[in-house]
Design an enzyme around this catalytic site. Structure first.
Site, PDB file in Angstrom:
ATOM      1  N   LYS A 112       0.817  -1.212   0.000  1.00 22.67           N
ATOM      2  CA  LYS A 112       0.000   0.000   0.000  1.00 22.67           C
ATOM      3  C   LYS A 112       0.854   1.267   0.000  1.00 22.67           C
ATOM      4  CE  LYS A 112      -4.157  -2.234   1.455  1.00 22.67           C
ATOM      5  NZ  LYS A 112      -3.793  -3.667   1.574  1.00 22.67           N
TER       6      LYS A 112
HETATM    7  C1  PLP Z   1      -4.489  -4.713   1.083  1.00 17.73           C
HETATM    8  C2  PLP Z   1      -3.736  -5.974   0.945  1.00 17.73           C
HETATM    9  C3  PLP Z   1      -4.125  -6.976   0.027  1.00 17.73           C
HETATM   10  C4  PLP Z   1      -5.376  -6.868  -0.803  1.00 17.73           C
HETATM   11  O1  PLP Z   1      -5.295  -5.858  -1.777  1.00 17.73           O
HETATM   12  P1  PLP Z   1      -6.627  -5.320  -2.491  1.00 17.73           P
HETATM   13  O2  PLP Z   1      -6.167  -4.183  -3.316  1.00 17.73           O
HETATM   14  O3  PLP Z   1      -7.548  -4.898  -1.376  1.00 17.73           O
HETATM   15  O4  PLP Z   1      -7.193  -6.437  -3.284  1.00 17.73           O
HETATM   16  C5  PLP Z   1      -3.318  -8.099  -0.080  1.00 17.73           C
HETATM   17  N1  PLP Z   1      -2.215  -8.263   0.673  1.00 17.73           N
HETATM   18  C6  PLP Z   1      -1.814  -7.326   1.578  1.00 17.73           C
HETATM   19  C7  PLP Z   1      -0.593  -7.589   2.394  1.00 17.73           C
HETATM   20  C8  PLP Z   1      -2.557  -6.158   1.747  1.00 17.73           C
HETATM   21  O5  PLP Z   1      -2.149  -5.240   2.643  1.00 17.73           O
END
Ligand code: PLP
Length: 465
Positions: A112
């Site tokens: 993120k």
């Molecule tokens: C947020 C997240 C996901 C999922 O991603 P999306 O964009 O919500 O599908 C997968 N793995 C980790 C470690 C995350 O933080």
């Protein structure tokens, strides 16, 4: 570039407007009114370019009218300069045709950061010179909250209020949020679960009087700018593996469908993507929707992959809109039906459109643990549980001569207990998180009532000028 709402009635906005708004006023999500494309020659020309150069080239058409190319490039240099790896999102080879794309070299150890480091700078840039003050409100099951707080801490004109379910985020995740000392960061632990926290956030957005007093914005993946920033690493990785001459497949651990939707956008822009594996844990609404057309929400089962414990994937709406002929009125009716019934069926056009590119895979806890052990023993790679779900799903879709890239979305140390249970190896935290366990925490704990939470936000936020 103009942005339209998936539900057809909110005002059309430019990139700056769509970024600051987050959610569209009609309850829909903003998408570009048409997909820009890169020619084969333009994709080929990305070979050898740095991550920041690639980012500026891929995102330029999306920000046109709001940022000049040199402004965009400068923002990318700043955002990606904070990553601990020079390649920002390095590829690691597992075997002859399988790769990991490591997306966790940012400040808070999950993918993120790739989008939120840029989003924090975009907010600041678009507020600069205005008297506007932005109040960001979000709910997090862990990774979004820490990445968003890191991205906006100390920025002028912005306050961030982040709700997390008390006791349900890992200690690393909590400390990454609560030990940031900046006065514009407000942590709220909610006596309730994640869905309750998210419902409280939605209620503040839907409270007309509240929204009139404060300029609210969102940092979850309903914000288009986040998805845009994630399109970049699909290009960056594919070009290194032979695109545009070769097609590349990706396997993506999926929760809110943001990350994998970015892969879909890359394909729409002309990147030769052979397949997108939509990997879910036992909370498998997306795997069911893509295999049987049944998009129906069930109870969320807590797992070792909390960022995928989701039974309503916000960004799936963007896919359904695009595959359903971009008919806002029809999509609004379909989504109203889903909101009433907690269930709907994909139309034929939606199901057939998805089938060419997207494939859903559900991975249960045993297969996840086995993938972690296997990666450790066979490839010497300690991977996090989310990555393991995608790696297990990837193995079911290998094809001759198609490189398969699994997105590694979190550093294993962020989920150290689950990694240790599966592999016997305790991953250590990288030095860049520093004295996380010594720093003082700042957080209030509130009852999960609208009155308690909205009063706390109102007491600490800056009203519209
Ligand atoms: C947020 C997240 C996901 C999922 O991603 P999306 O964009 O919500 O599908 C997968 N793995 C980790 C470690 C995350 O933080």
């Amino acid at each position: 570039m103009r942005y339209v709402s998936t539900r057809g009635t909110a005002p059309t906005l430019d990139f700056a407007g769509a970024t600051l708004a987050g959610l569209a006023a009609d309850g829909g999500l903003y998408v570009p009114d048409a997909w820009p494309t890169l020619s084969e020659a333009e994709i080929a020309a990305l070979a050898g370019r740095s991550y920041a150069e690639t980012a500026a080239a891929v995102m330029a058409p999306f920000v046109a009218g709001s940022l000049s190319e040199s402004e965009l490039r400068a923002l990318c240099d700043t955002a990606y300069g904070r990553f601990a790896h020079d390649a920002v999102t390095p590829l690691v080879q597992l075997d002859h045709d399988q790769w990991l794309l490591e997306l966790f070299h940012g400040p808070t150890l999950a993918f993120k950061d790739v989008a939120l480091q840029l989003l924090g700078l975009l907010f600041e840039r678009f507020l600069n010179g205005t008297t506007e003050h932005l109040t960001i409100i979000g709910a997090t099951s862990g990774d979004t909250g820490s990445a968003a707080i890191d991205a906006v801490a100390g920025r002028a004109g912005i306050d961030i209020f982040m709700l997390h379910p008390e006791g349900r985020v890992s200690e690393v995740q909590r400390r990454q949020m609560t030990t940031v000392g900046a006065p514009n960061v407000h942590n709220i632990a909610i006596r309730g679960d994640f869905d309750t926290a998210q419902a409280l956030v939605k209620a503040m957005f839907n409270d007309a009087a509240f929204a009139a007093r404060f300029r609210l914005s969102a940092v979850n993946s309903i914000n288009w700018a986040r998805l845009m920033a994630q399109v970049v690493y699909y290009f960056y990785a594919a070009v290194r593996l032979g695109a545009p001459a070769r097609a590349v497949a990706f396997s993506v651990p999926t929760g809110n469908f943001g990350d994998v939707f970015a892969g879909y956008v890359a394909a729409r822009m002309g990147l030769p993507v052979a397949k997108l594996v939509v990997a879910t844990n036992v909370n498998d609404i997306l795997a069911r929707a893509l295999t049987t057309g049944d998009y129906s929400s069930r109870e969320v089962v807590p797992t070792a992959t909390p960022s995928m414990d989701i039974q309503v994937s916000s960004n799936f709406e963007r896919l359904l809109y695009d595959l359903g002929g971009r008919d806002g009125a029809a999509l609004a009716a379909q989504m109203r039906g889903f909101e009433a019934e907690r269930a709907m069926r994909l139309s034929n056009a939606q199901a057939e459109g998805a089938a060419g590119l997207l494939v859903g895979e559900r991975v249960d806890p045993d297969a996840m643990a086995m993938a972690m052990r296997h990666a450790c023993e066979r490839h010497g790679q300690v991977i996090d549980p989310h990555t393991a779900i995608a790696l297990a799903a990837a193995r079911r879709h290998l094809a001759p001569d198609v490189p398969m890239v699994t997105l590694a979305t979190a550093h294993p140390a962020k989920f150290g207990d689950a990694v240790e249970r599966a592999t016997g190896v305790r991953p250590s935290l990288p030095a860049r998180v520093g004295d996380l366990f010594e720093r003082e925490e700042r957080c209030v704990t509130l009852d999960a009532t609208y009155a308690a939470v909205s009063a706390h936000v109102a007491a600490h936020a800056v009203p519209r000028g």
